[in-house]
Design an enzyme around this catalytic site. Structure first.
Site, PDB file in Angstrom:
ATOM      1  CD  GLU B  59      -2.342  -2.030  16.126  1.00 16.60           C
ATOM      2  OE1 GLU B  59      -3.205  -2.936  16.193  1.00 16.60           O
ATOM      3  OE2 GLU B  59      -1.181  -2.250  15.746  1.00 16.60           O
ATOM      4  CG  HIS B 128       4.264  -0.694   6.441  1.00 14.17           C
ATOM      5  ND1 HIS B 128       3.587  -1.772   5.940  1.00 14.17           N
ATOM      6  CD2 HIS B 128       4.641  -1.045   7.698  1.00 14.17           C
ATOM      7  CE1 HIS B 128       3.565  -2.748   6.839  1.00 14.17           C
ATOM      8  NE2 HIS B 128       4.191  -2.325   7.919  1.00 14.17           N
TER       9      HIS B 128
END
Lengths: 339, 325
Positions: B59, B128
């Site tokens: 990322e 999440h």
């Protein structure tokens, strides 16, 4: 040592190296005179690497660099007046005083950024390589960074992508053996990393790597030329470790001219070098280069001293310009937050 | 007008911008495969893997690569699979993408779009399910949009891609399969313009992302009790259309703010401060905030449901503001 350089090129390289050395010395003296610059990082001792490598770049090439950026900007042709002005926070600075020493950048000279985050500029350099490849330009992206970057995760992510996609990137690791708080005794390289050789770290990624003496312009030139050719021919990235010896005046944040102003005559009158700094000047790329030019009869002492005097006079004028230049309008602090 | 799901609307915006502008690139983990929810489905087949680029699971480097490419003039659209994972890219986002334009004195442009989805749905647990929009509105240099329906998902993403500043487009995972009318062809929504979702005269309810749906349900319920709720969807948190909100307050005199993120130091706190600075004279009652409690998002379905602010809690807060304690 200057087999590929004609006399004019050899002298131009010397001029760039002197420009960087004197620029940094001037900055330290200005800070000492009471003009606040904040904390800054100087390129003293690394001039050979930046000057030799950047001289090989083409106009379309890109550079991403770090907080130790003054040398790279000057080698690429930045105007010392506007660079000093930026460092002093003046409106005439390249970035209107928004960047300062840590973030001075000149997009028109191909600079993408100067990041003060260790490793921050590396993925940006890879991004420029990605864009260059997509755009089909014969452009190479060169990322300059210190050895400490190999302690950051994003370096490995970026190296992996550059290798996977064979991007035209040169990873130029300037190992100046200087961590922010100095080097632990006996450590090699200067960074805190569990490898004996920095270049061993990149080998498993399939990226060609070599370590060179960063104080030897010919060595830097040779490996950079190969890396640029590989990048332009679709061969992907290269990693170069340019090793230089840490300059004693480069204290963590506030450099001091602890070795005194460099005297170019040290090159031909080594006895003039103060005993306490003989080791450092013995390795100093600038003094070594001057000696080589002198020995090879590419320049005599008079010519070298004259060039140095010209560079110093120009820089004195540049500093005066920056000191006298007005500060930005305080309201401009809110400009350029968004494009 | 076509009826599309939210995720189809996103896909449609990406497809049209890839076709319209050769500088647009879609970059991210598994994007050439369509992504985990299908946002990029079919794009690699249509535009090739040169422009719809699968990346390693990196990322930080993805964000940096896209930022560097944007500085070179491309218009990258990156996908960060879950907002929770953007933590790994915060240096590149906050210190680089957001600031390069400013630090360079305007020399460098970063036309970068970051697509990311968030929200508590599907029992993903604490890594999440977070809602992190408040982090981004705290960073000068970033624009932040949060579409609450398919038409906005398309219009805001299209505007984000065309914007010359970095824009974070925060989608809500639970909205992906909701359907709605989406204008045919090119559709953009100016970033920084709120939408009035339901007019009302008694109280203004500002809700973001999935909470817009909940707010409309609550407005329907309270209408039966004689309370007319005006629902405003800011759509863009930064820049924020404060004028639309204060104009509504001038009429209603009462404000409730609803978001799914935890209340503490959230968008609601910022809006509350801005409203009391700009429109204190219009207020007839204290402002109420409704968000998640100050805890990580739990995984169990029962706990997750208790965590997410629902219609009942929101209705209670609105009643209290309108009727007093």
């Amino acid at each position: 040592m200057t087999s590929e350089l004609n006399q004019q090129e050899a002298m131009e390289l010397l001029r760039t190296m002197l420009l960087i050395r004197r620029f940094e010395e001037g900055l330290i003296q200005t800070q000492k005179s009471g003009i606040s610059i904040g904390h800054f990082h100087v390129y003293i001792g690394q001039e050979c690497t930046g000057a030799a490598a950047i001289a090989l770049l083409e106009p379309q090439d890109k550079i991403a660099t770090t907080h130790r950026n003054h040398g790279h900007l000057l080698a690429r042709g930045a105007d010392p007046r506007r660079l000093y002005a930026e460092i002093l926070g003046k409106a005439a600075g390249y970035n209107k005083g928004k960047g300062g020493t840590l973030h001075a950048t000149v997009a028109g000279l191909g600079f993408l950024s100067t990041s003060a985050l260790v490793g921050g500029a590396v993925p940006l350099a890879v991004g420029a390589g990605f864009a260059a490849k997509q755009l089909g330009e014969r452009c190479v992206s060169v990322g300059f960074f210190g050895d400490g970057v190999l302690e950051e995760g994003v370096f490995f992510e970026s190296l992996n992508m550059a290798s996977l996609w064979k991007l035209p990137v040169v990873f130029m690791c300037e190992n100046n053996s200087a961590g922010a708080l100095g080097q632990s005794a006996g450590e090699y390289p200067g960074s805190t990393i569990a490898t004996k050789q920095l270049i061993d770290v990149v080998a498993p990624f399939g990226v060609p790597a070599s370590a060179v003496d960063g104080g030897d312009p010919r060595a830097v030139r040779d490996v950079t030329q190969q890396a640029l050719a590989r990048a332009r021919n679709g061969g992907g990235p290269t990693f170069i470790e340019a090793r230089t010896v840490r300059w004693p005046g480069s204290r963590p944040l506030w450099p001091e001219l602890s070795t005194g102003e460099t005297d170019v005559a040290f090159a031909w009158e080594p006895d003039r070098i103060p005993m306490a700094h003989r080791d450092w000047f013995a390795n100093d790329g600038l003094i070594r280069y001057v000696r080589q030019l002198f020995d090879a009869k590419l320049a005599n002492t008079k010519e070298i001293l004259a060039l140095d005097a010209t560079v110093r006079a120009d820089l004195a004028k540049a500093m005066r310009f920056a000191i006298e230049a007005p500060y930005p309008d305080p309201a401009s602090a809110l400009d350029d937050v968004f494009a | 007008m076509a009826e599309l799901t939210y995720i189809e609307a996103i896909n449609s915006a990406l497809r049209e911008e890839l076709a319209r502008d050769r500088g647009v690139y879609v970059i991210g983990e598994d994007v050439a495969l369509g992504g985990p929810f299908g946002a990029t489905k079919g794009l690699a087949a249509e535009f090739g893997e040169r422009r719809v680029v699968n990346t390693p699971i990196s990322e930080g480097a993805i964000m940096g690569l896209a930022t560097g490419a944007a500085a070179m003039g491309l218009r990258p659209v990156i996908e960060v699979m879950f907002v929770d994972f953007i933590t790994l890219a915060m240096d590149q986002l906050v210190n680089h993408a957001a600031k390069l334009h400013y630090m360079s004195g305007g020399q460098l442009g970063i036309p970068l779009t970051v697509r990311v989805q968030q929200g508590a749905a599907g029992n993903g647990g604490a890594q999440h399910s977070q809602s992190l929009e408040a982090w981004f509105i705290h960073v000068p240099g970033l624009k932040v949009v949060m579409p609450s329906n398919p038409a906005d998902a398309k219009g805001l993403l299209t505007a984000a891609i065309r914007d010359d500043s970095p824009v974070i487009c925060i989608e809500h995972r639970a909205l992906y399969w909701t359907r709605g009318e989406v204008p045919d062809g090119e559709h953009t929504i100016p970033i920084g313009r709120a939408a009035l979702r339901r007019p009302g005269k008694d109280v203004t309810l500002v809700a973001t992302s999935r909470m817009v749906e909940v707010a409309l349900e609550v407005a329907g319920t309270l209408a039966n009790e004689g309370i007319e709720v005006e629902v405003i969807d800011p759509r863009s948190l930064l820049p924020l259309d404060l004028d639309t909100i204060t104009a509504s307050l001038r009429k209603t005199g009462r404000l409730v703010i609803a978001h799914e993120a935890v209340e503490g130091a959230g968008f609601g706190a910022e809006l509350l401060a801005q409203v009391q600075e700009a429109a204190f004279d219009y207020l007839d009652a204290p402002i109420a905030r409704v968000g998640a409690p100050f805890a990580p998002v739990p995984a169990s379905p029962v706990l997750e449901q208790a965590f997410v602010p629902g219609a009942e809690r929101l209705a209670g807060a609105v009643r209290k503001v309108v009727l007093g304690a």
